[in-house]
Write an enzyme that holds these catalytic residues in place. Structure first.
Site, PDB file in Angstrom:
ATOM      1  N   PHE A 162     -19.353  -4.556   7.984  1.00 47.48           N
ATOM      2  CA  PHE A 162     -19.920  -4.795   6.648  1.00 47.48           C
ATOM      3  C   PHE A 162     -20.874  -5.969   6.755  1.00 47.48           C
ATOM      4  CE2 PHE A 162     -20.365  -6.871   2.601  1.00 47.48           C
ATOM      5  CZ  PHE A 162     -20.452  -5.834   1.694  1.00 47.48           C
ATOM      6  N   ASP A 187     -22.910 -11.400  13.033  1.00 49.33           N
ATOM      7  CA  ASP A 187     -22.792 -11.643  11.596  1.00 49.33           C
ATOM      8  C   ASP A 187     -21.519 -12.457  11.364  1.00 49.33           C
ATOM      9  OD1 ASP A 187     -22.548 -11.677   8.891  1.00 49.33           O
ATOM     10  OD2 ASP A 187     -22.701  -9.502   8.609  1.00 49.33           O
ATOM     11  N   LYS A 238     -21.399 -17.793   2.835  1.00 46.37           N
ATOM     12  CA  LYS A 238     -20.075 -18.076   2.272  1.00 46.37           C
ATOM     13  C   LYS A 238     -19.652 -19.544   2.330  1.00 46.37           C
ATOM     14  CE  LYS A 238     -18.145 -13.388   2.563  1.00 46.37           C
ATOM     15  NZ  LYS A 238     -17.907 -13.014   1.173  1.00 46.37           N
TER      16      LYS A 238
HETATM   17  N1  PLP Z   1     -21.799 -10.168   6.177  1.00 43.93           N
HETATM   18  C1  PLP Z   1     -20.466 -10.239   6.128  1.00 43.93           C
HETATM   19  C2  PLP Z   1     -19.691 -10.222   7.401  1.00 43.93           C
HETATM   20  C3  PLP Z   1     -19.797 -10.321   4.912  1.00 43.93           C
HETATM   21  O1  PLP Z   1     -18.464 -10.367   4.876  1.00 43.93           O
HETATM   22  C4  PLP Z   1     -20.563 -10.341   3.721  1.00 43.93           C
HETATM   23  C5  PLP Z   1     -19.906 -10.392   2.399  1.00 43.93           C
HETATM   24  O2  PLP Z   1     -18.739 -10.187   2.250  1.00 43.93           O
HETATM   25  C6  PLP Z   1     -21.958 -10.267   3.822  1.00 43.93           C
HETATM   26  C7  PLP Z   1     -22.540 -10.194   5.053  1.00 43.93           C
HETATM   27  C8  PLP Z   1     -22.798 -10.296   2.579  1.00 43.93           C
HETATM   28  O3  PLP Z   1     -22.768 -11.573   2.022  1.00 43.93           O
HETATM   29  P1  PLP Z   1     -23.175 -11.791   0.489  1.00 43.93           P
HETATM   30  O4  PLP Z   1     -22.139 -11.102  -0.340  1.00 43.93           O
HETATM   31  O5  PLP Z   1     -23.191 -13.285   0.334  1.00 43.93           O
HETATM   32  O6  PLP Z   1     -24.525 -11.196   0.312  1.00 43.93           O
END
Ligand code: PLP
Length: 407
Positions: free
Chosen positions: A145, A230, A259
């Site tokens: 994700f 990521d 985050k």
């Molecule tokens: N990448 C990862 C691993 C995530 O867990 C998330 C959100 O949960 C995102 C990207 C997307 O982040 P945002 O919700 O701040 O756009």
């Protein structure tokens, strides 16, 4: 604090949202109005122990006095000027992130999904600048994700996020995260980058293993493909190391963060190696708000706390939490697996986890469900051992409520 007389009730809040907010979210029936450390307080004054921290964001807990002072001071000084001008704080945050990650440069944005977008664009730009414009494909992982904007969504696996928005960015191949041979077969010299969460979050709290990490290293070495880690959810100390790619022995060219970085302020960043940064030209990418003074002040405050003892605290409390959860799993047969590190844990259940999340809320505990059967815990980094143990005790009761009710 809002005076009680003017504070809206949960019903007021719901009624107004029902008319004026786009219904993209299925919310739990609670309206939080303030916080204090690892506790949240709802509109009726009820206190909840927060083991989710706003999905891994409120890293310093709620209403942290030092962060509040830093933000108030910055708000009273200068909040935003845009990226047309210099200000003193972006370089300072970039330098601290470089020291933690080994990646010397940062591009600042406002969310995790934007950080991933930047990584994808920079990977494409790298190959374009190097005369290989056809090298555009991405290899991503099943259960991965990476966000909801079109690029990040294109490397997000679950079809329920993707299907209504097709066609997405073409040329993305998904491989299972524990299948080194599948990765080797998928990556070739048309691959711009491999995109992985070193510890998958939304997909059910699943750390990549050593064999898969070795396959990533081999595929990058064999084909020259870039690696995007990521770390939006698992990065910045949450697992007890600055970045989980370090625990796996990976050397990404691009790392997305978000985050925890702002402690609740919206801050994201793409961390970039020198060779990728060297391929990027002024005007290639940008955002109005990215890395403004208020966002950077929050990030600086968080990073100073992290390196000033908080990371060691995460290691210590994370170990205790991990063993408390293992003990819980041993006495609760509905728990079929416990996965995670530091302050990022998933408990896989033999059933949908939604009932346990509801029962936990009724017992004053905030957790959430991901990948249907997984209870996810992402507590604030500042949680104490006693608070973590109290959280596990409440989770135990919530599991008992559900299992007892359906046995
Ligand atoms: N990448 C990862 C691993 C995530 O867990 C998330 C959100 O949960 C995102 C990207 C997307 O982040 P945002 O919700 O701040 O756009």
């Amino acid at each position: 604090m809002m005076p009680t007389a003017t504070r809206p009730t949960l019903d007021d809040v719901r009624a107004l949202e029902a008319r004026h907010v786009v219904p993209t979210y299925k919310r739990q029936p609670v309206a939080f109005v303030r916080g204090e450390g690892v506790y949240l307080v709802d509109a009726d004054g009820r206190r909840y122990l927060d083991l989710l921290s706003g999905i891994g964001v409120a890293s310093l807990g709620h209403a942290h006095p030092g962060l509040a002072r830093a933000l108030a001071d910055q708000a009273a000084t200068l909040v935003h000027t845009s990226n047309l001008y210099y200000h003193p704080l972006q370089g300072q945050v970039g330098a601290r992130l470089a020291a933690l990650s080994g990646l010397p440069r940062a591009f600042f944005c406002n969310s995790g999904t934007e950080a991933v977008e930047a990584c994808l664009k920079f990977a494409r730009r790298y190959w374009h600048s190097n005369g290989e414009s056809a090298r555009t494909r991405f290899v991503a992982l099943a259960h991965g994700f990476s966000g909801r904007t079109m690029g990040a969504l294109s490397v997000t696996w679950d079809d329920h996020y993707r299907a209504p928005f097709q066609p997405l960015v073409p040329g993305v191949i998904f491989v299972p995260p524990y299948d080194p041979a599948a990765l080797a077969a998928a990556v070739d010299d048309s691959t711009a980058a491999i995109v992985v969460e070193p510890l998958q979050g939304e997909g059910g709290v699943r750390p990549l293993d050593a064999a898969f990490a070795a396959a990533i290293r081999d595929a990058c070495a064999r084909t020259g493909a870039l690696l995007v880690a990521d770390e939006v959810q698992c990065g910045l100390g949450r697992t007890g190391v600055p970045f989980f790619f370090q625990a796996l022995g990976l050397a990404p060219d691009l790392v997305s963060v978000g985050k925890a970085l702002g402690g609740g302020m919206p801050v994201g960043a793409a961390l970039v190696s020198e060779r990728v940064a060297g391929a990027i030209r002024a005007g290639d990418h940008g955002t109005t708000y990215g890395g403004n003074l208020l966002a950077c002040r929050a990030a600086l405050y968080f990073l100073d706390e992290l390196t000033g003892g908080l990371l060691d605290h995460v290691v210590r409390v994370g170990k205790a939490l991990g063993s408390d959860l293992a003990a819980l799993a041993a006495r609760q047969p509905a728990v079929t697996a416990v996965r995670g590190r530091g302050l990022m844990w998933g408990l896989e259940l033999d059933r949908d986890a939604a009932g346990v999340v509801d029962a936990a809320l009724a017992r004053g505990l905030v957790i959430n469900r991901t990948a249907e059967r997984v209870v996810r815990l992402l507590p604030p980094f500042v949680i104490s051992e006693q608070e973590a143990a109290e959280g596990v005790a409440r989770l135990d009761l919530a599991l008992g409520d559900v299992v007892g009710a359906t046995a």
